[in-house]
Write a protein that holds these residues in place. Structure first.
Motif, short mmCIF file in Angstrom:
data_model
loop_
_atom_site.label_atom_id
_atom_site.label_comp_id
_atom_site.label_asym_id
_atom_site.label_seq_id
_atom_site.Cartn_x
_atom_site.Cartn_y
_atom_site.Cartn_z
N UNK A 1 0.83 -1.14 0.07
CA UNK A 1 -0.14 -0.02 0.09
C UNK A 1 0.77 1.22 -0.01
N UNK A 2 1.16 1.73 -1.19
CA UNK A 2 2.36 2.84 -1.19
C UNK A 2 1.25 4.10 -0.98
N UNK A 3 -0.05 4.11 -1.02
CA UNK A 3 -0.83 5.24 -0.66
C UNK A 3 -0.36 5.78 0.64
N UNK A 4 0.11 5.17 1.58
CA UNK A 4 0.43 5.59 2.95
C UNK A 4 1.71 6.20 3.09
N UNK A 5 2.59 6.34 2.05
CA UNK A 5 3.98 6.69 2.11
C UNK A 5 3.86 8.36 1.82
N UNK A 6 2.68 8.85 1.45
CA UNK A 6 2.67 10.42 1.41
C UNK A 6 1.28 10.76 2.17
N UNK A 7 1.15 11.99 2.30
CA UNK A 7 0.08 12.74 2.97
C UNK A 7 -0.12 14.17 2.58
N UNK A 8 -0.98 14.67 2.95
CA UNK A 8 -1.23 16.27 2.73
C UNK A 8 -1.56 16.62 4.16
N UNK A 9 -0.93 17.76 4.53
CA UNK A 9 -1.07 18.34 5.87
C UNK A 9 -1.73 19.59 5.76
N UNK A 10 -2.90 19.82 6.76
CA UNK A 10 -3.65 20.84 6.50
C UNK A 10 -3.45 21.67 7.80
#
Length: 834
Positions: free
Chosen positions: A82-91
């Protein structure tokens, strides 16, 4: 390229991707299918799902600052692949996603979180709230270590979904991935059963839901890639109280999805093909339950969905068991094969429960006493626990305040809030002035006036009953009078038990007399009954829309002191049922019975055709047909009634409701309601009128217990005269009996499309009456075949309208047929007509 064009192109790309991912599997294809890998510069796949880079959706996001976070696979314990957990947006400020919605209706909203450290942001310390325009999803949420998915399903009625992330205090928000996906309409129906007390719940389609647990009983974990709707199913081992009492069963190849029952969209075959059962081989005493415990929050109601599929039996009627929820027996002697008339057919059952302060939800299955010499067993294939939003519109603790969809920044928030506050003050002042003026006017008017409908004598139209979260409509507000509770106490001699004239699912019915001399029947809701606020509101709403001489009239209602009381016109001769059997009322002759059936048919026909949408009664039975002092029939009790399908639809999907013995079997199997369901129930009433016996009588031999089935055997063999009420023997003309029996037979056709409309039923009953009253015993033009559904009811029956009909009767016929009376006169060519 303009922003609009970019959005359109992005929607097209998403739609094509969804087609590629699902067409080959024959799955449901969502019209709206947004899968976003937040912070990623490239697309990534999770199984057969493709999450697109949020660079391509930047136009959908409004945020004060673009902060993209990333990490390495070695630094986190992310799910495999699950490579979707290697990046994120911070608000770090209020941020808003705005998604165009092409297909309004229920949608999944799935939020993916996996905290990691990026520069000065330790995501484990993040604290924030997430909301839509209508609902609060998360409040002051703090993600724990490890990956998690928060799954919600929300009914979106607007053309866009506004998803707002609001950091708490001086904290921030973050998101690894996001899904906004259409859900099949049939996945969540509008109705369910409540268990405390047992009753009916309506209004699920308006509820937001959060998935708390989704469990594959007796089977392995199911990943989103192997589920028809991208859902995750966990194993039940961690929830069992005593693992030694349960055994796992697997027979996936046996699962037989059949029309009218659960589909693969409700749950995949990997769920229905596995089950947890009683491990009787390891336990000497087989009198035990298999029990699961689930952690839940105590301040909310929950939708509990049970999944069943009999993959253990080798023949019908082998498996009987009991089902318990929150320590209450919700299904006794449950026989899946008796329900589906087949083996391995998936079914599900929905219940609403409010969890106690123990923060535990208890689910159990156990043996039935109805097993004879068979080995006791019980099974459960799957379970879903879904939290429902509270009266504040929140799915989390804390008050939810909807935010403006145009909110872009803190500055704009302040401007909007200031403007809204100013507008609120102006509106409040205007309301106060209006109410003061209105109060002065009311003082000069009689005390009995039209008033807004308020529950429990309160000051708001919002209700908080466990039965419904409905809001009272303006139709009910402007209908009958609110009658003070004190006036009803006086009218009914303080609800004297000797004045009770009936008892139903809603409560007791009292006779009474108002001070102006009006005779009334007051139906007083019982807090412990199986019906509640939803039925109370439905009854008022339905009877406020219609006025007809064959529908009972609602005089008013009372909602003071937590009471729910409906006040009707008093019907001197009680129910049709009480005149047929079980009371001391005088016996009805055949003509009286035909007149009552005709009047009832007119009332039902008006319900089905008197508005732009049909109204389906859903509880047609002899106990709901009332008789006035002249024995004129009036249909009553609209608590279960439901608006029919739109013009472009064939049915309404809804949970099954009605009375046993009268229930349409097709509706029961498919949970698809049409006007023909009322026709079936009315057919049972016709046989009840003819035979004068209960529709279900367990004291009789097995083949006679069900009146509808028993009477149909005699009708089909031409021996109907052998089972008629002994009081009618020798008093019914054979032609009239034959026509009556044929009409009832058509009503009880297995499939709704083969049943007549109520208009056709009405014409044939009037024909049976004319045959009974005719002086000539023979009719060269008549044959033994029933004309229902074959030719126009006007042509088939108008010839039997007597020339001695009153003007009122002619008017009624013209209203029903929509045809000029000149055509009716032109058909008066047969002996009875002359």
């Amino acid at each position: 390229m303009g922003s609009v064009s970019v959005l359109k192109l992005f929607e097209l790309v998403l739609f094509i991707l969804s087609l590629l991912c699902t067409c080959c599997l024959g799955q449901f294809i969502p019209i709206d299918n947004y899968l976003i890998d937040c912070g990623s510069s490239s697309n990534n796949s999770v199984g057969n799902l493709v999450f697109v880079s949020d660079n391509s959706v930047s136009r959908l996001l409004s945020t004060p600052q673009n902060i993209i976070a990333n990490t390495t696979p070695n630094s986190i314990s992310s799910p495999s692949g699950s490579r979707i957990y290697l990046t994120a947006r911070i608000f770090n400020g209020v941020s808003v996603y705005t998604f165009p919605i092409r297909s309004p209706g229920r949608h999944w909203i799935r939020l993916h979180f996996l905290p990691f450290v990026f520069q000065s942001y330790n995501m484990s310390n993040a604290k924030f709230s997430v909301s839509t325009q209508q609902f609060g999803l998360l409040n002051n949420f703090q993600p724990s270590n490890g990956s998690m998915v928060k799954e919600f399903s929300v009914n979106i009625t607007a053309n866009e979904l506004v998803l707002t992330f609001t950091p708490s205090d001086n904290s921030f928000a973050f998101l690894n991935a996001l899904e906004v996906v259409s859900v099949p309409d049939a996945l969540i129906t509008d109705d369910a059963q409540t268990i405390n007390p047992m009753g009916n719940y309506q209004g699920l389609r308006r509820q937001a839901l959060e998935t708390i647990h989704r469990v594959n009983m007796g089977g392995p974990v199911i990943s989103p890639s192997n589920d028809t709707l991208g859902r995750s199913w966990e194993t039940d081992q961690g929830f069992l109280r005593n693992r030694n009492l349960a055994k796992s069963i697997s027979n996936i190849g046996a699962v037989n999805y059949r029309p009218g029952w659960a589909t693969s969209e409700i749950a995949p075959s990997a769920v229905y093909g596995t089950a947890a059962g009683m491990n009787t081989a390891e336990v000497s005493n087989s009198n035990f339950n298999v029990t699961w415990e689930f952690d839940v929050h105590p301040d909310f109601e929950y939708l509990i969905r049970f999944h069943f599929c009999d993959i253990v039996s080798v023949s019908l009627n082998q498996l009987y068991f009991n089902v318990y929820l929150d320590s209450r027996l919700v299904s006794q002697d449950f026989d899946l094969s008796d329900l589906t008339n087949a083996l391995a057919t998936p079914v599900y059952r929905d219940y609403i429960v409010k969890v106690s302060d123990m923060r535990k939800l208890i689910v159990s299955i156990g043996p039935s006493s109805n097993v004879n010499d068979a080995q006791p067993n019980a099974i459960l294939n799957g379970l879903e626990v879904m939290k429902m939003n509270n009266s504040d519109g929140s799915l989390d603790t804390g008050l939810f305040v909807p935010r403006s969809s145009s909110q872009k920044s803190k500055t704009k928030t302040a401007i909007i809030a200031g403007g809204a506050a100013g507008a609120f003050v102006l509106v409040a002042v205007a309301i106060v002035m209006f109410m003061m003026c209105k109060r002065r006017r009311l003082r000069t008017q009689p005390s009995k006036t039209w008033v807004p409908f308020m529950m429990n004598g309160g000051n708001t139209q919002s209700t908080g009953s466990k039965f419904s979260h409905a809001t009272i409509g303006t139709t009910a507000s402007n209908f009958g009078y609110r009658i003070p509770f004190a006036a009803l106490q006086d009218a009914t001699n303080n609800f004297n038990e000797s004045w009770v004239i009936g008892v139903g699912g809603f409560g007791k019915v009292y006779r009474g007399v108002l001070k102006d001399g009006t005779k009334i029947a007051a139906k007083r809701g019982n807090p412990q009954s199986q019906q509640g606020l939803a039925e109370f509101l439905t009854e008022i709403d339905m009877l406020s829309q219609f006025r007809h001489r064959h529908l009972v009239s609602l005089i008013g209602y009372c909602d003071e002191r937590n009471e729910m009381i409906l006040i009707y016109e008093y019907m001197e001769n009680g129910t049709l049922k009480s005149h047929l059997y079980g009371s001391e009322f005088p016996c009805l002759d055949w003509k009286q019975r035909l007149d009552i059936c005709i009047g009832s048919a007119r009332g039902l026909h008006y319900l089905h055709t008197g508005s732009t949408k049909a109204v389906i009664h859903r509880d047609v039975k002899s106990a709901n047909i009332l008789l006035d002092e002249n024995l004129m029939a009036k249909v009553a009790d609209f608590g279960l009634s439901k608006t029919g399908p739109d013009i472009d639809q064939t049915h309404v999907s809804t949970a099954v409701k009605g009375s046993f013995g009268y229930l349409d079997p097709e509706y029961f199997r498919r949970q698809q309601l049409t006007e023909k369901s009322d026709v079936y129930s009315f057919g049972v009433v016709l046989f009840e009128v003819l035979c004068a016996r209960p529709v279900i009588d367990p004291s009789l031999p097995r083949e006679m217990v069900n009146l509808g089935e028993w009477a149909m055997k005699y009708q089909r063999t031409g021996k109907l005269e052998q089972i008629i009420d002994p009081n009618l023997v020798g008093k019914v003309r054979p032609d009239s009996l034959r026509k009556f029996g044929e009409t009832a037979e058509k009503c009880l056709a297995d499939y709704g499309v083969d049943r007549p409309s109520m208009a056709d039923v009405l014409w044939n009953l009037e024909y049976a009456l004319q045959l009974q009253e005719a002086t000539n015993q023979s009719d060269p033009y008549e044959n033994s075949t029933n004309q229902i559904g074959d030719i126009s009811p006007l042509v088939s029956n108008a010839a039997f309208v007597e020339t001695s009909m009153t003007a009122e009767q002619f008017s009624a016929i013209e209203d029903l047929s929509g045809t000029s009376m000149s055509r009716v006169f032109s058909q008066l060519v047969k002996a009875e007509g002359r």
